[in-house]
Design a protein around this motif. Structure first.
Motif, PDB file in Angstrom:
ATOM      1  N   ARG A   1       6.526   0.462   7.063  1.00  0.00           N
ATOM      2  CA  ARG A   1       5.618   0.426   5.838  1.00  0.00           C
ATOM      3  C   ARG A   1       6.069   1.209   4.595  1.00  0.00           C
ATOM      4  O   ARG A   1       6.294   0.732   3.530  1.00  0.00           O
ATOM      5  CB  ARG A   1       4.273   1.100   6.063  1.00  0.00           C
ATOM      6  CG  ARG A   1       3.080   0.721   5.290  1.00  0.00           C
ATOM      7  CD  ARG A   1       1.943   1.300   5.653  1.00  0.00           C
ATOM      8  NE  ARG A   1       1.572   0.813   7.344  1.00  0.00           N
ATOM      9  CZ  ARG A   1       1.037   1.606   8.116  1.00  0.00           C
ATOM     10  NH1 ARG A   1       0.530   2.963   7.822  1.00  0.00           N
ATOM     11  NH2 ARG A   1       0.768   1.181   9.346  1.00  0.00           N
TER      12      ARG A   1
ATOM     13  N   ALA B   1      -0.895  -2.474   2.681  1.00  0.00           N
ATOM     14  CA  ALA B   1       0.140  -2.804   3.724  1.00  0.00           C
ATOM     15  C   ALA B   1      -0.373  -2.450   4.996  1.00  0.00           C
ATOM     16  O   ALA B   1      -0.227  -3.400   6.127  1.00  0.00           O
ATOM     17  CB  ALA B   1       1.443  -1.927   3.668  1.00  0.00           C
TER      18      ALA B   1
ATOM     19  N   VAL C   1       6.964  -0.680   1.037  1.00  0.00           N
ATOM     20  CA  VAL C   1       6.482  -0.313  -0.165  1.00  0.00           C
ATOM     21  C   VAL C   1       7.411  -0.006  -1.387  1.00  0.00           C
ATOM     22  O   VAL C   1       7.319  -0.464  -2.538  1.00  0.00           O
ATOM     23  CB  VAL C   1       5.154   0.616   0.113  1.00  0.00           C
ATOM     24  CG1 VAL C   1       4.960   1.355  -1.095  1.00  0.00           C
ATOM     25  CG2 VAL C   1       4.132   0.226   0.740  1.00  0.00           C
TER      26      VAL C   1
ATOM     27  N   LEU D   1       3.347  -8.598   0.132  1.00  0.00           N
ATOM     28  CA  LEU D   1       3.349  -8.142   1.297  1.00  0.00           C
ATOM     29  C   LEU D   1       3.444  -8.874   2.492  1.00  0.00           C
ATOM     30  O   LEU D   1       2.810 -10.001   2.538  1.00  0.00           O
ATOM     31  CB  LEU D   1       2.116  -7.218   1.520  1.00  0.00           C
ATOM     32  CG  LEU D   1       2.160  -5.848   0.547  1.00  0.00           C
ATOM     33  CD1 LEU D   1       0.644  -5.391   0.689  1.00  0.00           C
ATOM     34  CD2 LEU D   1       3.144  -4.772   1.173  1.00  0.00           C
TER      35      LEU D   1
END
Length: 296
Positions: free
Chosen positions: A110, A100, A114, A149
């Motif tokens: 982030r 990421a 995730v 991502l």
């Protein structure tokens, strides 16, 4: 949004024509690219992913000129190659966070990104496990998490179900199906069943050329009345292959089931059968059937 590929060609230094004037229009959703090993699938996928240059041709993703704007393309691309490397002794959650960072996702977002991806790929409960303990299917799902991502508009997956057990394959295909609702997802494979179950359109490629571009169900319907079956002994098979357009054979209880392509009955020993996508694939590969239906 559409992915438009026009007259794409690539010849390697050893003289192999990996792509020969490939032209495709790929809409939103799941799109299957079928072909044997060495057909040019991986070359096309790597070219779309901006990992290699074609000799000629163009690629556009919506208004984006892919070959002239590679960095911009990479920001909106998710790519799961046939083989991808991971750090086996790193926990899944930590490694995904690392990717990421490389993708440029801001620190404040982030952790949330995730977690969402690990949950989406059904890896949340094993997020603290190291990747060397993952099964093949779990590794593939982790690869999808990496590919997702940045909310990519184009997702490329190359031979994703090879080596997976039946249960892992079903879970993985269900995941890919969900992704096709919001992105262009290209599924490059030699496994016909993957395309049957997922894709609204497909192309068959061999020796760098597109042999057929169509809707899977429509291509099957067009074969009705042209696929004939006969069960023969091993000794009879060479004569049947000599006299008829045999497209496939498989063993059944020590004998051989033969599928033959023909616009008329090849003989009283044969019975007409309902075709499947596998019959489409082998008929096209044998150059008995097929026409390119490119959407402009």
């Amino acid at each position: 949004m559409e992915l438009q590929i026009r007259d794409l060609s690539k010849t390697y230094g050893n003289g192999v024509h990996a792509l020969n004037g490939v032209t495709l229009t790929i809409p939103l959703g799941m799109y299957g690219l079928l072909g044997p090993n060495g057909a040019g699938k991986s070359t096309l996928m790597r070219t779309l992913a901006t990992l290699q240059e074609p000799d000629s041709g163009s690629i556009r993703l919506g208004a984006l000129d892919v070959l002239r704007s590679k960095d911009e393309m990479r920001r909106t691309l998710g790519y799961l190659p046939q083989e991808f490397g991971v750090y086996p002794n790193v926990r899944a959650e930590r490694l995904l966070e690392h990717f990421a960072v490389l993708k440029g996702i801001p620190r404040r977002a982030r952790k949330e990104v995730v977690e969402a991806l690990l949950r989406q790929t059904n890896l949340w409960n094993v997020r603290r496990e190291k990747l060397d303990g993952f099964s093949g299917g779990m590794r593939q799902r982790f690869g999808v998490a990496v590919a997702l991502l940045g909310n990519p508009k184009l997702i490329i997956v190359d031979e994703p179900t090879a080596g997976l057990d039946p249960a892992e394959r079903v879970r993985f295909l269900n995941l890919l199906s969900e992704l096709g609702e919001n992105s262009i997802v290209i599924l490059s494979t030699h496994i016909v069943e993957d395309v049957v179950e997922l894709c609204s359109r497909m192309a068959i490629i061999d020796r760098g050329e597109i042999l057929l571009e169509a809707e899977p169900l429509r291509s099957v319907a067009e074969l009705r009345g042209r696929i004939w079956r006969r069960i023969v002994s091993r000794d009879e098979l060479p004569e049947v292959e000599r006299r008829h357009a045999v497209i496939s054979t498989r063993l059944l209880a020590g004998r051989t089931v033969v599928h033959v392509y023909g616009v008329a009955s090849p003989g009283n020993e044969f019975e007409l059968v309902e075709p499947g996508l596998e019959d489409v694939y082998f008929s096209v590969m044998g150059r008995h059937h097929g026409r390119v239906e490119v959407v402009s």
